[in-house]
Design a protein around this motif. Structure first.
Motif, PDB file in Angstrom:
ATOM      1  N   THR A  13       0.838  -1.189   0.000  1.00 18.46           N
ATOM      2  CA  THR A  13       0.000   0.000   0.000  1.00 18.46           C
ATOM      3  C   THR A  13       0.878   1.246   0.000  1.00 18.46           C
ATOM      4  OG1 THR A  13      -0.012   0.088   2.403  1.00 18.46           O
ATOM      5  CG2 THR A  13      -1.723  -1.271   1.350  1.00 18.46           C
ATOM      6  N   LEU A  57      -7.685   0.128  -0.243  1.00 14.85           N
ATOM      7  CA  LEU A  57      -7.289   0.202   1.158  1.00 14.85           C
ATOM      8  C   LEU A  57      -6.640   1.536   1.495  1.00 14.85           C
ATOM      9  CD1 LEU A  57      -5.867  -3.377   1.866  1.00 14.85           C
ATOM     10  CD2 LEU A  57      -7.850  -2.328   2.964  1.00 14.85           C
ATOM     11  N   VAL A  60      -8.515   4.196   3.311  1.00 13.01           N
ATOM     12  CA  VAL A  60      -8.707   4.028   4.748  1.00 13.01           C
ATOM     13  C   VAL A  60      -7.978   5.117   5.527  1.00 13.01           C
ATOM     14  CG1 VAL A  60      -8.072   2.541   6.690  1.00 13.01           C
ATOM     15  CG2 VAL A  60      -9.150   1.556   4.667  1.00 13.01           C
ATOM     16  N   LEU A 116     -15.008  -3.129   1.969  1.00 13.04           N
ATOM     17  CA  LEU A 116     -13.617  -3.570   2.057  1.00 13.04           C
ATOM     18  C   LEU A 116     -13.502  -4.931   2.737  1.00 13.04           C
ATOM     19  CD1 LEU A 116     -11.664  -0.306   2.960  1.00 13.04           C
ATOM     20  CD2 LEU A 116     -11.415  -1.686   0.893  1.00 13.04           C
ATOM     21  N   VAL A 120     -11.724  -7.986   0.933  1.00 17.35           N
ATOM     22  CA  VAL A 120     -10.571  -8.650   1.544  1.00 17.35           C
ATOM     23  C   VAL A 120     -10.859 -10.135   1.729  1.00 17.35           C
ATOM     24  CG1 VAL A 120      -9.202  -8.837   3.660  1.00 17.35           C
ATOM     25  CG2 VAL A 120      -9.620  -6.593   2.647  1.00 17.35           C
ATOM     26  N   TYR A 154      -4.898  -0.251   8.256  1.00 19.67           N
ATOM     27  CA  TYR A 154      -5.745  -1.026   7.349  1.00 19.67           C
ATOM     28  C   TYR A 154      -6.541  -2.108   8.078  1.00 19.67           C
ATOM     29  CZ  TYR A 154      -2.436   1.247   4.199  1.00 19.67           C
ATOM     30  OH  TYR A 154      -1.665   2.176   3.555  1.00 19.67           O
ATOM     31  N   TRP A 155      -5.843  -2.982   8.799  1.00 15.41           N
ATOM     32  CA  TRP A 155      -6.539  -4.091   9.452  1.00 15.41           C
ATOM     33  C   TRP A 155      -7.254  -3.648  10.718  1.00 15.41           C
ATOM     34  CZ3 TRP A 155      -5.254  -5.599   5.033  1.00 15.41           C
ATOM     35  CH2 TRP A 155      -5.636  -6.845   4.561  1.00 15.41           C
TER      36      TRP A 155
END
Length: 200
Positions: A13, A57, A60, A116, A120, A154-155
């Motif tokens: 990313t 992503l 985000v 998302l 994912v 992101y996560w």
């Protein structure tokens, strides 16, 4: 290679722009080490769906802080009303931002997050996990700045499991490899993390 398939995707990313040259080199070396072990690390350039998801992503970074600010505006507003001098300037800024985020915008951000999450999870058809650095580099000296948080966003935003594995080193300091998984895949991700920790 035990019973695990070990086919992760590299999550490249824009957060990689936060890495200095030494930290980036450590990550690239770790990917090479994994490939030498027979781990089939796939790059976004090899998978159009993966490449498109990396771009999605990156949005985000712009919206996650607005969602956090909206969520915290009510409880923290009462704290600031009761003892404003005991709250740092960052909390004051976030509460102020939270009042600028409308309910409609908040709903759009949540809808983007759900989209998302779905996208994912589609990757689980092809990959066991995603790999990326867990931070912008090793821990810096002092407490005023602890490094860019982009690679963690992101996560955290989509709410899926992730591990920071102490498998890299920069200037003698530990530097984590982030192993990011899929919704409901905590146990499976833990098994892959265990294997990588033991072999890499």
């Amino acid at each position: 290679m035990d019973h695990l398939r070990q086919r992760p995707a590299a999550a490249r990313t824009k957060g990689f722009e936060d890495l200095d040259a030494t930290s980036l080199a450590a990550f690239e070396q770790k990917l090479d080490d994994l490939r030498a072990l027979g781990v089939a690390v796939v790059e976004p350039a090899q998978d159009a769906y993966l490449a498109d998801l990396m771009q999605r992503l990156d949005h985000v970074v712009n919206v996650s802080i607005r969602m956090v600010a909206f969520d915290m505006r009510w409880p923290y507003r009462s704290y600031l009303d009761a003892a404003p001098e005991q709250m740092g300037p960052r909390l004051h800024e976030l509460v102020k931002l939270g009042h600028k985020v409308s309910l409609d915008e908040y709903r759009l951000i949540r809808a983007e997050r759900e989209d998302l999450r779905r996208r994912v999870n589609e990757l689980s058809r092809s990959y066991d996990a995603l790999v990326l650095p867990a931070a912008s580099g090793p821990a810096p000296e002092g407490f005023e700045y602890t490094g860019a948080r982009t690679l963690l966003l992101y996560w955290s935003f989509i709410g899926f499991p992730a591990f920071s594995l102490p498998l890299m080193s920069v200037h003698g300091m530990p530097f984590g490899l982030q192993l990011a998984g899929f919704g409901g895949g905590d146990h499976n991700l833990a098994q892959h993390a265990k294997w990588l920790t033991a072999h890499a």
